[in-house]
Structure formats: C-alpha cells, structure tokens
Design an enzyme around this catalytic site. Structure first.
Site, short mmCIF file in Angstrom:
data_model
loop_
_atom_site.label_atom_id
_atom_site.label_comp_id
_atom_site.label_asym_id
_atom_site.label_seq_id
_atom_site.Cartn_x
_atom_site.Cartn_y
_atom_site.Cartn_z
N ARG A 91 0.86 -1.34 -0.05
CA ARG A 91 0.03 0.14 -0.09
C ARG A 91 0.71 1.29 0.25
NH1 ARG A 91 -1.58 0.30 6.45
NH2 ARG A 91 0.08 -1.00 6.98
N LYS A 111 1.93 6.51 1.16
CA LYS A 111 1.43 5.55 1.64
C LYS A 111 -0.07 5.59 1.77
CE LYS A 111 1.66 3.10 5.97
NZ LYS A 111 2.34 3.06 7.39
N ASP A 123 -6.42 -3.59 0.03
CA ASP A 123 -6.77 -2.66 -1.20
C ASP A 123 -5.62 -1.52 -1.39
OD1 ASP A 123 -6.68 -1.40 1.33
OD2 ASP A 123 -8.85 -0.79 1.20
N GLY A 124 -4.72 -1.56 -0.72
CA GLY A 124 -3.61 -0.79 -1.12
C GLY A 124 -3.78 0.67 -0.41
N ASP A 250 10.24 -6.78 8.70
CA ASP A 250 10.25 -5.93 7.42
C ASP A 250 9.85 -4.56 8.14
OD1 ASP A 250 7.88 -7.41 8.42
OD2 ASP A 250 6.62 -6.04 7.26
#
Ligand code: AMP
Ligand code: MG
Length: 499
Positions: A91, A111, A123-124, A250
């Site tokens: 996203r 973002k 959905d990003g 991450d």
C-alpha cells in the site's frame, strides 16, 4: 517537488528484480490535511506549492510529477516470528529520491496510494485515522530527537475505505533516508540470490555508511553498523516509554530510523509488560521485550548476510556471532547513560554502575507499584532536581502531576544522591529538562484527534496536537490537557495496525 527539486532515483537503477514499476492509483476528490512546512524547507520543496492544488494532486497520486519514477519495492520478513517469503510495498509507492541543499538523499513515499503487485489481496489504501496517527507520532519522535521516518504531507482522498467500518481514506507522504529493511535483504537471501545481496549491501553502504563501503568486509561492516544503530535506537525508545508494537523484520530499517507507526503507543502509567497492539495476544512486542526482539531481528539480518561474510560457512558464522554479541553491551550502555541523564547523575558521579543500576531498578519497581505516569515522573523529577534562575521559574507540571506518595522512600534516596553530586543544581535541572519531555503523543489524545477527523471531519484537534508536540521539552500551562494523563474513561486499551 516543483521545478527546483532535484530527483535522483538510485533505487530504480538497481536490477529490476528489486521492485516493480507502479503508478499510484488516482482518487476522486483529494483535499489537503496538512503540509509539514519545516520538513519541506529541509528538503528544498516549496511548501506553498505542496499545499496548492497541484501539490495535493501529486500527493494524492492523481498526478505524476516529472522526475519521479514510481515503484513498489519487494521485501520479505518475519511477522510475529513467522516467516513470510514475500511481502513488499502493498500500500505504498516510492515516488523517488530527492537530494536536498546539503546533498542528503531522502525517499519520498506515498502510503495508501492504491494496490500494487505486493498487495496480497489488500486494497492498498489507508483510512485517514492511521495517516493522522503516523503523522502525529512520527513528527513527535522527530521533535524528541529520535531517528525516525518523517511526515511531509497528508491528504484525504474523498473516497471510502472498507474495514470493520466504512472510513474516509487518506494518503501520507512519508520521508526516510531510505526504506530498505532487514526484510529486503532477507528476501534475496531466501532466494539464494547472492549477487543481489552484494548489490544491496553496496547500495546501502554507499548511501548511508561510506566507512562500511571502504571496509575489507563491507557486509560485516554493514551488520556491525546496523547493530550499533539499532541498539541505540531501541534504548532511546525504552528511555522515552515508546512501544513500537509491530517489530517485524520488515519494519526495521537499515538506516536506523524508526518506521511503521501502526499499533504503536507511548506508555502512560509505567508497567514493563505494557502492550497496546490489538493483534499482539502473546505480548511478543511488549515494552520490556523490545530490546530482546531487536536482538532477535538482528540475528535474522546476520543470517541473511551470512554468505557474504566468508566463503567458509563455519568462519562466517563465527564472524556473525561476534558481531551479534556486541548488541547487548551497546544497548546496555546506551540505556544506562540515558537513565543517568534522565535522573540527573553527572559523569563525575556516575561511576558506580552497580549502585546506579540498583537505583534504576528500584525506581521502575516503585513506579510500577504506584502506577506512576512514565513521562510526568521524569519531568517532575527534573523540576525537583534544583532551583532555576530566580525570577525565571519555568512552568511546572506540578498542577497536573506529583510524585506518588508510595514513591517517597525512593525519592529520598534520589535526593541524597543528587545532593552529593558535584554538578551545579541549575545545570542539572536544565539538562534533565532537556531529556525528560513534558509532552508525548498520548494515545487518548491521538484517538480524540482521529475521532474528530473521522466522525466530524474536524481536523482542528489533529493540528493542535501536532503543534504542541513540536516542542516537547517546553511545558506551557496553556496546553495542560495534552500533557495530562488520561482519565480512567479515556484510557485506550488497544491500537490497531494501520491496515
Ligand atoms: P505492516 O503491518 O504495515 O508492516 O504491513 C505488512 C505488509 O502488509 C506490508 O507488505 C504492507 O504493504 C501490507 N499491507 C498492509 N496493509 C495493506 C493494505 N491495506 N493493502 C495492501 N497491502 C497492505
Ligand atoms: Mg510495515
């Protein structure tokens, strides 16, 4: 990011398997929430342009600015201890890198700017709430002097995002020295792509650590440098009562900046086991676990780099272990030095480590028992540490907080201790004031700002909070509320990942 801004996109020049070219997906009705004027200036971006319709269209992803080369980067990671071989920017879109007046390089990332090949069914997008949370907390961290990603601008999209509820959408423009993570190296390590590991180590060293680039063993030098950075970073979190909440590999940047303000929160009353994240049922990322988890994450980094340390695997493991063994002493040293500053022990006096450690341990035990507010305890101690110049008595937090009665025995010991310290009392007080903030982004204040924006489209409380947190070490009684701990009914039990 107007004509005068120089883009120089070094990550795009890496091999194509490091990223996917991906434009942000336009939104229907973007409008500006806030532009960070000071940060714009630092980056050489005209903040008036950034706040203009043209700037807003760029941040919203509706307009691709000349010089940007939008990409989504690939990475992997251990999430809550479990291995995920392929995450990536699901996203987020990296617009490009700017070089500021001082020649420093910064990523500009959007973002919440729409799906990418790494969205894994998501959905990003981002609701406006997490955008505001990240803006507030990252800028507060910067003002507190803690290495962090920054927030350049926030916009609302005019579109709805479906979560447990239907929420208004937002996009955050995030700035970092780079967005390269432990998980980025892990991705290539898990593919046994040693060439890519070499390429990435060189890239990171050239970008952040020129001394490591010159070292005989650049990969090992990188590991040692990241260990040192992260040991100090996590000590800074502990010293300020910050709980990251999602310390997955991450979410650890090789640049040593704090990243990912999803389920994070600052502690109100001190308790070592405090957890806020709604999904962290086992308390893996509790306050007291943070140093141990950072250590664990750095071992994952060492594993990823192992093939580069030495051709003989046994020797490579030895080198990695030597490096990893440095984490704990580096962390302990940063923590102890930091605690001495917070408590007003000058260097002359701070020689007896065992005595200092005993006093620190007693303090945290009595704070736990008394449920003492973390931030205001240290702030109040600073005020009690010595007189200020006559007639220049700065405003005191006494009206909103006093050291709890149950902590009085410890307070007496501390007084005895500082009375014997040769340092001038005024100087002690001043130094303590400069490391013990009055204002931290309290969770209930963030929640109130998010609710006003989400439910009533009122961004006033958000702006007020950002403004007050820009000067965390200067107490102003006119801004009493943001310094005050939550009333019982205001306490926020959980924070949510910004998905
Ligand atoms: P985070 O919890 O922010 O560290 O995100 C972990 C991973 O999930 C990253 O790869 C994100 O890009 C991805 N992700 C989180 N939220 C979304 C979303 N709404 N849509 C797509 N990907 C997401
Ligand atoms: Mg993340």
């Amino acid at each position: 990011m107007n004509k005068t801004v120089v883009f120089d996109n070094s990550y795009v020049r890496l091999p194509e398997r490091f990223y996917t070219r991906q434009d942000p997906v336009p939104v229907s009705a973007p409008s500006l929430i806030r532009v960070n004027e000071e940060l714009s200036k630092d980056l050489g971006i005209d903040s008036t342009w950034l706040a203009s319709d043209d700037g807003v269209q760029v941040i919203a992803g509706n307009k691709i600015l000349a010089g940007t080369e939008p990409i989504a980067t690939v990475y992997a990671g251990h999430q809550f201890g479990g291995w995920n071989p392929r995450l990536g920017d699901g996203r987020a879109i990296l617009l490009g890198e700017v070089l500021n007046q001082n020649g420093n390089r910064y990523d500009i990332q959007l973002k919440g700017s729409g799906p990418t090949p790494y969205s894994r069914g998501g959905d990003g997008r981002s609701p406006v709430g997490p955008v505001l949370r990240e803006y507030i907390v990252s800028e507060a961290m910067a003002a507190l002097g803690i290495p962090t990603t920054r927030s350049l601008a926030a916009v609302s999209t005019g579109e709805q995002v479906r979560r447990e509820a239907i929420l208004p959408g937002g996009v955050l423009a995030r700035v970092a020295q780079s967005h390269i993570r432990i998980g980025t190296l892990q991705y290539f390590a898990s593919q046994r792509d040693v060439e890519a590991l070499h390429t990435l180590v060189n890239h990171v060293n050239q970008r952040h650590y020129p001394e490591a680039a010159e070292a005989d063993n650049p990969a090992l030098a990188l590991l040692n440098t990241v260990i040192a950075r992260q040991a100090v970073l996590v000590a800074r979190w502990q010293l300020i009562g910050f709980i990251h909440g999602v310390m997955n590999t991450d979410n650890v940047l090789l640049s040593g900046e704090t990243i990912d303000y999803g389920p994070c929160a600052f502690m109100d009353p001190f308790h070592p086991e405090t957890v806020y994240s709604s999904i962290d049922h086992a308390g893996r990322y509790a306050y007291s676990n943070q140093p141990g988890i950072m250590h664990w994450n750095l071992i994952r980094l060492a594993e990823a780099l192992l093939p580069l340390f030495h051709e003989d695997e046994t020797k490579a493991i030895e080198l990695a272990q030597e490096a990893i063994a440095r984490f704990q002493p580096l962390f302990e040293n940063a923590r102890l030095q930091g605690m001495r500053k917070k408590l007003g022990f000058s260097d002359n006096m701070a020689k007896n480590t065992a005595e200092d450690e005993a006093m620190i341990k007693d303090l945290f035990e009595s704070m736990t028992e008394a449920k003492a507010d973390f931030t205001l305890t240290f702030r109040r101690l600073s005020e009690l540490a010595g007189k200020s110049e006559a007639g220049t008595e700065p405003a005191s937090v006494r009206d909103i907080f006093e050291i709890p009665e149950a902590m009085k025995p410890w307070l007496q010991e501390w007084r005895k201790r500082i009375d014997n310290d040769p340092q001038d009392a005024r100087q002690r007080r001043e130094e303590m004031m400069s490391v013990n903030p009055a204002y931290i982004p309290r969770n209930h204040m963030i929640e109130a700002a998010i609710n006003a924006a989400t439910l009533h489209h009122d961004f006033g409380p958000f702006h007020e909070l950002v403004d007050v947190l820009a000067k965390p070490y200067e107490y102003n009684p006119a801004n009493e509320r943001p310094a005050t701990p939550p009333q019982p009914h205001e306490v926020v039990q959980h924070t949510f990942c910004g998905t």
